[in-house]
Motif scaffolding. Sequence first.
Motif, PDB file in Angstrom:
ATOM      1  N   UNK A   1     123.371 -20.566 -26.662  1.00 22.85           N
ATOM      2  CA  UNK A   1     122.011 -20.142 -26.331  1.00 22.85           C
ATOM      3  C   UNK A   1     121.157 -20.060 -27.595  1.00 22.85           C
ATOM      4  N   UNK A   2     121.677 -19.399 -28.616  1.00 21.05           N
ATOM      5  CA  UNK A   2     120.957 -19.256 -29.883  1.00 21.05           C
ATOM      6  C   UNK A   2     120.681 -20.622 -30.511  1.00 21.05           C
ATOM      7  N   UNK A   3     121.669 -21.485 -30.525  1.00 16.75           N
ATOM      8  CA  UNK A   3     121.497 -22.810 -31.129  1.00 16.75           C
ATOM      9  C   UNK A   3     120.450 -23.640 -30.398  1.00 16.75           C
ATOM     10  N   UNK A   4     120.408 -23.526 -29.084  1.00 15.51           N
ATOM     11  CA  UNK A   4     119.410 -24.263 -28.301  1.00 15.51           C
ATOM     12  C   UNK A   4     118.002 -23.754 -28.591  1.00 15.51           C
ATOM     13  N   UNK A   5     117.846 -22.448 -28.750  1.00 15.36           N
ATOM     14  CA  UNK A   5     116.530 -21.880 -29.064  1.00 15.36           C
ATOM     15  C   UNK A   5     116.113 -22.283 -30.481  1.00 15.36           C
ATOM     16  N   UNK A   6     117.040 -22.210 -31.429  1.00 16.31           N
ATOM     17  CA  UNK A   6     116.727 -22.615 -32.808  1.00 16.31           C
ATOM     18  C   UNK A   6     116.318 -24.085 -32.845  1.00 16.31           C
ATOM     19  N   UNK A   7     116.995 -24.913 -32.063  1.00 15.88           N
ATOM     20  CA  UNK A   7     116.657 -26.345 -32.008  1.00 15.88           C
ATOM     21  C   UNK A   7     115.229 -26.535 -31.485  1.00 15.88           C
ATOM     22  N   UNK A   8     114.835 -25.766 -30.479  1.00 14.31           N
ATOM     23  CA  UNK A   8     113.469 -25.838 -29.950  1.00 14.31           C
ATOM     24  C   UNK A   8     112.448 -25.450 -31.021  1.00 14.31           C
ATOM     25  N   UNK A   9     112.721 -24.351 -31.735  1.00 10.84           N
ATOM     26  CA  UNK A   9     111.807 -23.886 -32.786  1.00 10.84           C
ATOM     27  C   UNK A   9     111.692 -24.939 -33.883  1.00 10.84           C
ATOM     28  N   UNK A  10     112.827 -25.475 -34.318  1.00 10.19           N
ATOM     29  CA  UNK A  10     112.805 -26.490 -35.378  1.00 10.19           C
ATOM     30  C   UNK A  10     112.087 -27.758 -34.927  1.00 10.19           C
TER      31      UNK A  10
END
Length: 90
Positions: A8-17
């Motif tokens: 979940x965290x990695x998917x959100x970070x990917x969206x932000x990046x």
Amino acid sequence: MQAFDTELRNRIIKLVKGILAQNSLSAEVTPQAKLVDVGLTSMDMVNLMLGVEAEFDFTIPQVEITPENFQSVETLERMVATQLRSAAAA
């Protein structure tokens, strides 16, 4: 549950990046970093909200669209996890 949280965290970070990359920006995106501090504008926050809805296939309830929920990856992660748990329980 830990693997789910990490994904979940990695998917959100990917969206932000991804949003930062669209703006030709690069920043260290940590779970606690304030999203405005890494370079997201208010318009980027709208795009992030839409991205989260598309990525996780749910509509964010109006009451959850608050500055507090979009403050950091961590706060966004908590809100998304809550929404996903609510959807799974329904």
